[in-house]
Scaffold this motif. Structure first.
Motif, PDB file in Angstrom:
ATOM      1  N   GLU A   1       1.116  -1.101  -0.137  1.00 46.68           N
ATOM      2  CA  GLU A   1      -0.123   0.024   0.433  1.00 46.68           C
ATOM      3  C   GLU A   1       0.552   1.248  -0.060  1.00 46.68           C
ATOM      4  O   GLU A   1       2.051   1.004   0.585  1.00 46.68           O
ATOM      5  CB  GLU A   1      -1.006   0.366   1.523  1.00 46.68           C
ATOM      6  N   ALA A   2       0.970   2.510  -0.965  1.00 43.61           N
ATOM      7  CA  ALA A   2       1.156   3.743  -0.753  1.00 43.61           C
ATOM      8  C   ALA A   2      -0.127   4.732  -0.541  1.00 43.61           C
ATOM      9  O   ALA A   2      -1.076   4.555  -1.185  1.00 43.61           O
ATOM     10  CB  ALA A   2       2.034   3.384  -2.131  1.00 43.61           C
ATOM     11  N   ARG A   3      -0.064   5.833   0.162  1.00 38.89           N
ATOM     12  CA  ARG A   3      -0.699   7.327  -0.124  1.00 38.89           C
ATOM     13  C   ARG A   3      -0.525   8.208  -0.890  1.00 38.89           C
ATOM     14  O   ARG A   3       0.707   9.009   0.136  1.00 38.89           O
ATOM     15  CB  ARG A   3      -1.225   7.456   1.099  1.00 38.89           C
ATOM     16  N   THR A   4      -0.718   8.766  -1.915  1.00 37.89           N
ATOM     17  CA  THR A   4      -0.074  10.118  -1.875  1.00 37.89           C
ATOM     18  C   THR A   4      -0.988  11.084  -2.195  1.00 37.89           C
ATOM     19  O   THR A   4      -2.242  11.074  -2.685  1.00 37.89           O
ATOM     20  CB  THR A   4       0.419  10.112  -3.350  1.00 37.89           C
ATOM     21  N   ARG A   5      -1.261  11.900  -0.834  1.00 34.69           N
ATOM     22  CA  ARG A   5      -2.134  13.052  -1.175  1.00 34.69           C
ATOM     23  C   ARG A   5      -2.987  12.456  -0.674  1.00 34.69           C
ATOM     24  O   ARG A   5      -3.501  11.744   0.808  1.00 34.69           O
ATOM     25  CB  ARG A   5      -2.535  14.246  -2.137  1.00 34.69           C
ATOM     26  N   ASP A   6      -4.169  12.567  -1.194  1.00 33.84           N
ATOM     27  CA  ASP A   6      -5.743  11.026  -0.345  1.00 33.84           C
ATOM     28  C   ASP A   6      -5.762  10.184  -1.509  1.00 33.84           C
ATOM     29  O   ASP A   6      -6.521   9.737  -1.185  1.00 33.84           O
ATOM     30  CB  ASP A   6      -6.636  12.341  -0.514  1.00 33.84           C
ATOM     31  N   ILE A   7      -4.687   9.522  -2.514  1.00 35.97           N
ATOM     32  CA  ILE A   7      -5.175   9.182  -2.799  1.00 35.97           C
ATOM     33  C   ILE A   7      -4.158   7.388  -2.291  1.00 35.97           C
ATOM     34  O   ILE A   7      -3.003   8.019  -2.083  1.00 35.97           O
ATOM     35  CB  ILE A   7      -5.248   9.131  -4.389  1.00 35.97           C
TER      36      ILE A   7
ATOM     37  N   ILE B   1      -7.599   1.363  -6.450  1.00 37.16           N
ATOM     38  CA  ILE B   1      -7.549   2.479  -6.325  1.00 37.16           C
ATOM     39  C   ILE B   1      -8.587   3.201  -4.751  1.00 37.16           C
ATOM     40  O   ILE B   1      -9.532   3.576  -6.128  1.00 37.16           O
ATOM     41  CB  ILE B   1      -7.021   3.060  -7.252  1.00 37.16           C
ATOM     42  N   GLU B   2      -8.512   4.435  -3.837  1.00 36.05           N
ATOM     43  CA  GLU B   2      -9.530   4.428  -3.001  1.00 36.05           C
ATOM     44  C   GLU B   2      -9.235   6.643  -3.312  1.00 36.05           C
ATOM     45  O   GLU B   2      -7.662   6.969  -3.372  1.00 36.05           O
ATOM     46  CB  GLU B   2      -9.415   4.409  -1.666  1.00 36.05           C
TER      47      GLU B   2
ATOM     48  N   GLU C   1     -14.754   7.046  -3.243  1.00 32.20           N
ATOM     49  CA  GLU C   1     -14.927   6.002  -4.654  1.00 32.20           C
ATOM     50  C   GLU C   1     -13.195   5.314  -4.714  1.00 32.20           C
ATOM     51  O   GLU C   1     -12.648   5.996  -5.128  1.00 32.20           O
ATOM     52  CB  GLU C   1     -15.385   6.850  -5.935  1.00 32.20           C
ATOM     53  N   ALA C   2     -13.961   4.036  -5.425  1.00 32.99           N
ATOM     54  CA  ALA C   2     -12.678   2.922  -5.410  1.00 32.99           C
ATOM     55  C   ALA C   2     -12.841   2.299  -6.584  1.00 32.99           C
ATOM     56  O   ALA C   2     -14.076   2.696  -7.239  1.00 32.99           O
ATOM     57  CB  ALA C   2     -12.355   2.324  -4.094  1.00 32.99           C
TER      58      ALA C   2
END
Length: 154
Positions: free
Chosen positions: A27-33, A61-62, A104-105
């Motif tokens: 898992e990775a998070r960039t900003r709110d994605i 992708i969420e 949404e995802a």
């Protein structure tokens, strides 16, 4: 072997629980994605005697933010077990440029053949906000290793 399915966040949580703890989750998070990857070896579609090891991977992708974003392109770095690198770029994913509204995802399944029994993938999705701001959402590096396979370092 590709499927596309649009869902909201709660069903995505159920999917993670069904897969159990034995499956690797990256898992990775960039900003709110948030980008999650679930790789799996496709033994029935591989041919080790011919040097073809097929890996399937599911990507979720969420959008946990407050603005709508569109995935416009992808960039992958694929590294095999002998450290050979293959760069892949293209428009969208699996023939689509999904728009993700807040909460949404988007989920899709794809695959990657390797000439070795081990390797890794990483990359990024180019995203565009409704306001026209462009940013790259990280795809976490994930391992493609058969049990007992070793990564050869040059």
């Amino acid at each position: 072997m590709r499927s596309i399915r649009r869902e909201t966040s709660p069903p995505m949580q159920r999917m993670r629980r069904r897969r159990g703890h034995a499956a690797a989750i990256y898992e990775a998070r960039t900003r709110d994605i948030v980008v999650r990857v679930f790789p799996a070896y496709a033994a029935e579609e591989s041919s080790p005697e011919e040097g073809v090891y097929l890996w399937s991977y599911t990507v979720e992708i969420e959008n946990h933010g407050v603005e709508t974003v569109t995935l416009v392109s992808r960039r992958w770095t694929i590294i095999d077990g002998q450290n050979r690198v293959n760069e892949v770029e293209g428009s969208g994913v699996v023939g689509e440029q999904p728009e993700l509204r807040p909460r949404e995802a988007f989920r899709y399944v794809s695959n990657c053949p390797l000439p070795t029994p081990s390797g890794a993938m990483r990359g990024s999705y180019q995203m565009v906000t409704e306001a026209g701001e462009v940013f790259d959402a990280e795809i976490p590096e994930f391992s493609l290793h058969l049990p007992g396979a070793s990564l050869k370092m040059n």
